[in-house]
Design a protein around this motif. Structure first.
Motif, PDB file in Angstrom:
ATOM      1  N   TRP A 155     -28.833 -12.610  -2.105  1.00 11.37           N
ATOM      2  CA  TRP A 155     -29.701 -12.880  -3.260  1.00 11.37           C
ATOM      3  C   TRP A 155     -28.924 -13.582  -4.368  1.00 11.37           C
ATOM      4  N   ARG A 156     -27.643 -13.256  -4.535  1.00  4.97           N
ATOM      5  CA  ARG A 156     -26.833 -13.928  -5.563  1.00  4.97           C
ATOM      6  C   ARG A 156     -26.609 -15.402  -5.186  1.00  4.97           C
ATOM      7  N   GLN A 157     -26.415 -15.650  -3.905  1.00  7.27           N
ATOM      8  CA  GLN A 157     -26.239 -17.031  -3.446  1.00  7.27           C
ATOM      9  C   GLN A 157     -27.520 -17.830  -3.649  1.00  7.27           C
ATOM     10  N   ALA A 158     -28.667 -17.220  -3.369  1.00  9.59           N
ATOM     11  CA  ALA A 158     -29.955 -17.880  -3.575  1.00  9.59           C
ATOM     12  C   ALA A 158     -30.158 -18.181  -5.060  1.00  9.59           C
ATOM     13  N   ALA A 159     -29.819 -17.228  -5.903  1.00 14.20           N
ATOM     14  CA  ALA A 159     -29.935 -17.430  -7.347  1.00 14.20           C
ATOM     15  C   ALA A 159     -29.042 -18.584  -7.792  1.00 14.20           C
ATOM     16  N   GLN A 160     -27.833 -18.659  -7.260  1.00 12.20           N
ATOM     17  CA  GLN A 160     -26.915 -19.733  -7.634  1.00 12.20           C
ATOM     18  C   GLN A 160     -27.431 -21.091  -7.183  1.00 12.20           C
ATOM     19  N   ILE A 161     -28.075 -21.139  -6.035  1.00 17.07           N
ATOM     20  CA  ILE A 161     -28.669 -22.395  -5.558  1.00 17.07           C
ATOM     21  C   ILE A 161     -29.709 -22.881  -6.555  1.00 17.07           C
ATOM     22  N   VAL A 162     -30.557 -21.969  -7.036  1.00 12.80           N
ATOM     23  CA  VAL A 162     -31.586 -22.348  -8.012  1.00 12.80           C
ATOM     24  C   VAL A 162     -30.924 -22.793  -9.321  1.00 12.80           C
ATOM     25  N   LEU A 221     -41.984 -16.974  -1.403  1.00 13.51           N
ATOM     26  CA  LEU A 221     -42.147 -17.310   0.010  1.00 13.51           C
ATOM     27  C   LEU A 221     -41.574 -18.690   0.334  1.00 13.51           C
ATOM     28  N   GLU A 222     -41.820 -19.664  -0.542  1.00 17.29           N
ATOM     29  CA  GLU A 222     -41.294 -21.013  -0.312  1.00 17.29           C
ATOM     30  C   GLU A 222     -39.766 -21.019  -0.293  1.00 17.29           C
ATOM     31  N   LEU A 223     -39.162 -20.302  -1.244  1.00 27.45           N
ATOM     32  CA  LEU A 223     -37.708 -20.239  -1.301  1.00 27.45           C
ATOM     33  C   LEU A 223     -37.142 -19.516  -0.082  1.00 27.45           C
ATOM     34  N   ALA A 224     -37.791 -18.431   0.301  1.00 26.16           N
ATOM     35  CA  ALA A 224     -37.346 -17.681   1.478  1.00 26.16           C
ATOM     36  C   ALA A 224     -37.400 -18.553   2.730  1.00 26.16           C
ATOM     37  N   THR A 225     -38.468 -19.285   2.890  1.00 30.43           N
ATOM     38  CA  THR A 225     -38.623 -20.156   4.052  1.00 30.43           C
ATOM     39  C   THR A 225     -37.572 -21.262   4.049  1.00 30.43           C
ATOM     40  N   GLU A 226     -37.381 -21.887   2.893  1.00 29.73           N
ATOM     41  CA  GLU A 226     -36.405 -22.975   2.787  1.00 29.73           C
ATOM     42  C   GLU A 226     -34.985 -22.508   3.100  1.00 29.73           C
ATOM     43  N   LEU A 227     -34.611 -21.338   2.583  1.00 30.61           N
ATOM     44  CA  LEU A 227     -33.245 -20.856   2.758  1.00 30.61           C
ATOM     45  C   LEU A 227     -33.056 -20.012   4.011  1.00 30.61           C
ATOM     46  N   GLY A 228     -34.149 -19.664   4.675  1.00 34.22           N
ATOM     47  CA  GLY A 228     -34.055 -18.849   5.879  1.00 34.22           C
ATOM     48  C   GLY A 228     -33.649 -17.413   5.580  1.00 34.22           C
ATOM     49  N   ILE A 229     -34.215 -16.869   4.478  1.00 38.76           N
ATOM     50  CA  ILE A 229     -33.900 -15.501   4.064  1.00 38.76           C
ATOM     51  C   ILE A 229     -35.177 -14.693   3.959  1.00 38.76           C
ATOM     52  N   ALA A 230     -35.041 -13.393   3.807  1.00 36.24           N
ATOM     53  CA  ALA A 230     -36.209 -12.520   3.646  1.00 36.24           C
ATOM     54  C   ALA A 230     -36.869 -12.788   2.297  1.00 36.24           C
ATOM     55  N   SER A 231     -38.184 -12.653   2.245  1.00 33.95           N
ATOM     56  CA  SER A 231     -38.887 -12.879   0.975  1.00 33.95           C
ATOM     57  C   SER A 231     -38.468 -11.860  -0.083  1.00 33.95           C
ATOM     58  N   MET A 273     -30.835 -16.299   9.032  1.00 28.19           N
ATOM     59  CA  MET A 273     -30.246 -16.650   7.748  1.00 28.19           C
ATOM     60  C   MET A 273     -29.689 -18.059   7.848  1.00 28.19           C
ATOM     61  N   SER A 274     -29.799 -18.810   6.785  1.00 29.25           N
ATOM     62  CA  SER A 274     -29.313 -20.179   6.765  1.00 29.25           C
ATOM     63  C   SER A 274     -27.806 -20.227   6.987  1.00 29.25           C
ATOM     64  N   ALA A 275     -27.367 -21.228   7.703  1.00 28.92           N
ATOM     65  CA  ALA A 275     -25.941 -21.382   7.982  1.00 28.92           C
ATOM     66  C   ALA A 275     -25.144 -21.681   6.712  1.00 28.92           C
ATOM     67  N   ASP A 276     -25.817 -22.161   5.663  1.00 28.41           N
ATOM     68  CA  ASP A 276     -25.140 -22.485   4.408  1.00 28.41           C
ATOM     69  C   ASP A 276     -24.799 -21.250   3.583  1.00 28.41           C
ATOM     70  N   LEU A 277     -25.351 -20.108   3.931  1.00 30.09           N
ATOM     71  CA  LEU A 277     -25.123 -18.893   3.165  1.00 30.09           C
ATOM     72  C   LEU A 277     -24.026 -18.059   3.812  1.00 30.09           C
ATOM     73  N   ASP A 278     -23.197 -17.485   2.975  1.00 34.13           N
ATOM     74  CA  ASP A 278     -22.057 -16.681   3.407  1.00 34.13           C
ATOM     75  C   ASP A 278     -22.504 -15.237   3.616  1.00 34.13           C
ATOM     76  N   ARG A 279     -22.400 -14.755   4.826  1.00 35.79           N
ATOM     77  CA  ARG A 279     -22.850 -13.401   5.150  1.00 35.79           C
ATOM     78  C   ARG A 279     -21.981 -12.312   4.532  1.00 35.79           C
ATOM     79  N   THR A 280     -20.823 -12.677   3.985  1.00 33.98           N
ATOM     80  CA  THR A 280     -19.942 -11.665   3.398  1.00 33.98           C
ATOM     81  C   THR A 280     -20.218 -11.454   1.912  1.00 33.98           C
ATOM     82  N   ARG A 281     -21.138 -12.233   1.344  1.00 35.17           N
ATOM     83  CA  ARG A 281     -21.511 -12.096  -0.067  1.00 35.17           C
ATOM     84  C   ARG A 281     -22.991 -11.812  -0.173  1.00 35.17           C
ATOM     85  N   ALA A 282     -23.399 -11.198  -1.281  1.00 34.45           N
ATOM     86  CA  ALA A 282     -24.810 -10.870  -1.494  1.00 34.45           C
ATOM     87  C   ALA A 282     -25.659 -12.138  -1.402  1.00 34.45           C
TER      88      ALA A 282
END
Length: 81
Positions: free
Chosen positions: A12-19, A38-48, A1-10
């Motif tokens: 998918w919601r963080q990914a949506a907010q980034i977009v 797939l591109e977003l998952a790869t960029e953010l280091g999250i599951a597709s 998982m990307s270091a920029d994402l907070d593991r204590t919050r959902a």
């Protein structure tokens, strides 16, 4: 998982907010194609499946529109938040 994402919050919601933030700052202007699941998952280091959930949410909320066989695009009119 990307270091920029907070593991204590959902994630998918963080990914949506980034977009959403990228739409608001003009990185993804109205009518432009957004990264695929797939591109977003790869960029953010999250599951597709996580990026798929984020993009599905954004389509439901009116931020994005899908074109079957072509991709996902920024909606012409953004919802009010």
């Amino acid at each position: 998982m990307s270091a920029d994402l907070d593991r204590t919050r959902a994630v998918w919601r963080q990914a949506a907010q980034i977009v959403i933030d990228r739409i608001k700052d003009g990185t993804y202007p109205a009518g432009s194609r957004v990264p695929s699941t797939l591109e977003l998952a790869t960029e953010l280091g999250i599951a597709s499946s996580t990026s798929q959930k984020a993009l599905a949410y954004l389509r439901r909320e009116g931020w994005l529109r899908g074109e079957t066989g072509i991709g996902t695009f920024v909606a012409d009119h953004q919802p009010k938040q």
